[in-house]
Structure formats: C-alpha cells, structure tokens
Write an enzyme that holds these catalytic residues in place. Structure first.
Site, PDB file in Angstrom:
ATOM      1  N   ILE A  30      33.217  38.314  56.109  1.00  0.00           N
ATOM      2  CA  ILE A  30      34.374  39.001  55.493  1.00  0.00           C
ATOM      3  C   ILE A  30      34.531  40.435  56.018  1.00  0.00           C
ATOM      4  O   ILE A  30      35.551  41.071  55.774  1.00  0.00           O
ATOM      5  CB  ILE A  30      34.313  39.064  53.944  1.00  0.00           C
ATOM      6  CG1 ILE A  30      32.931  39.477  53.450  1.00  0.00           C
ATOM      7  CG2 ILE A  30      34.810  37.798  53.307  1.00  0.00           C
ATOM      8  CD1 ILE A  30      32.937  39.950  52.017  1.00  0.00           C
ATOM      9  N   HIS A  98      20.625  35.160  58.545  1.00  0.00           N
ATOM     10  CA  HIS A  98      21.928  34.819  59.127  1.00  0.00           C
ATOM     11  C   HIS A  98      22.036  35.362  60.536  1.00  0.00           C
ATOM     12  O   HIS A  98      21.752  36.527  60.789  1.00  0.00           O
ATOM     13  CB  HIS A  98      23.087  35.357  58.272  1.00  0.00           C
ATOM     14  CG  HIS A  98      22.975  36.804  57.922  1.00  0.00           C
ATOM     15  ND1 HIS A  98      22.134  37.272  56.930  1.00  0.00           N
ATOM     16  CD2 HIS A  98      23.578  37.898  58.437  1.00  0.00           C
ATOM     17  CE1 HIS A  98      22.235  38.586  56.850  1.00  0.00           C
ATOM     18  NE2 HIS A  98      23.097  38.989  57.765  1.00  0.00           N
TER      19      HIS A  98
END
Ligand code: 5GP
Ligand code: ZN
Length: 135
Positions: A30, A98
C-alpha cells in the site's frame, strides 16, 4: 494473532492479490516505492527470514521467482529490486517475513545504497568474523 500480514492471509484485511498458493501469498504494497511494488510472504508466521524452516524458504523462493517474472512482465519494468529487510535496524516495519519486488525503470532516479571502502587488512577481519559464525 495481531500481525497485520497474518490478518491479510486470513482475509480479515483486504489486499490487492497477485498470486496465492498453499504456502505463500503475493500482494501489492500500500506504500509503493514504485507502481507495482509487490510483497511476497510465507503463510506461516515468522518474524524474520532466518526464523523460517528450509521448506518454507524453498516455497518462498519458488513464489518469489514466479512473482518477480510476473511483475517485470506485467509492469514492463526494465529491472527489479528484490529486497528483504531483517529487523528494525534494517528498516523492517512489519514483523512478518516479506520480500519486496520493486519495479525499476531505466533512469527512474531511485537512489541505490552508497558503496563504502575497507582499510588495509579490514576485509580479512570481516571475512574471519563472518566465517567464524557458521554453525
Ligand atoms: P518493511 O519496511 O517492513 O520491509 O515493509 C513493509 C511493507 O508493507 C511496505 O511496503 C508497506 O507499504 C507495506 N504495508 C504495510 N502495511 C500494509 C498493509 O496493511 N497492506 C499492504 N498491502 N501493505 C502494507
Ligand atoms: Zn504474521
């Protein structure tokens, strides 16, 4: 568990999903460094890469290759940065492993890390320290 990426995995928080299989998930960040910036995560929670078991690392590497290929082709990028931040000192904000897949365009102006130098004999010292840590 209160982990934001675990919530995304469980579908409690929406995400722009790129790819999913049994053990891994890829979705858009995002807060993209560039458009198409994608995150690739294991479904099994682990805070940092070295906490993952070898099987999870293999699954993650396989998905990373697939997703990197998709992102490069899909965005038309000239190149990619594949990145992994380990702990807060290295810029890790979300405590669930991640990989970042960041599309790069020739001349996009995104800066890369500055290169340093070693004094005489220093490179041997650092080699010894790191090799000595092999378990
Ligand atoms: P880190 O700094 O931990 O290596 O990177 C965290 C990444 O996760 C950043 O790219 C950030 O924009 C992204 N991120 C943080 N929270 C969310 C979220 O709720 N949803 C999505 N899709 N990305 C997130
Ligand atoms: Zn998690």
């Amino acid at each position: 568990m209160d982990c934001i990426f675990c919530k995304i995995i469980r579908g409690e928080i929406p995400c722009a999903k790129i790819f999913e299989d049994e053990n891994t998930l890829a979705f858009l960040s995002i807060g993209p460094i560039s458009k198409g910036h994608t995150l690739v995560i294991p479904k099994k929670h682990a805070e940092v890469y070295m906490d993952l078991d070898d099987e999870s690392i293999n699954d993650l590497a396989t998905t990373l290759k697939k997703v990197a290929t998709m992102v490069k082709k899909g965005t038309g990028a000239d190149g990619l940065n594949l990145g992994l931040n380990v702990h807060e000192a290295a810029g890790q904000v979300v405590p669930h492993v991640h990989f970042h897949v960041i599309p790069r365009i020739n001349g996009d102006g995104l800066s890369t890390w500055p290169g340093g130098t070693y004094e005489d004999g220093e490179i041997e010292e650092w080699t010894k320290k790191i090799k000595g840590a092999l378990e």
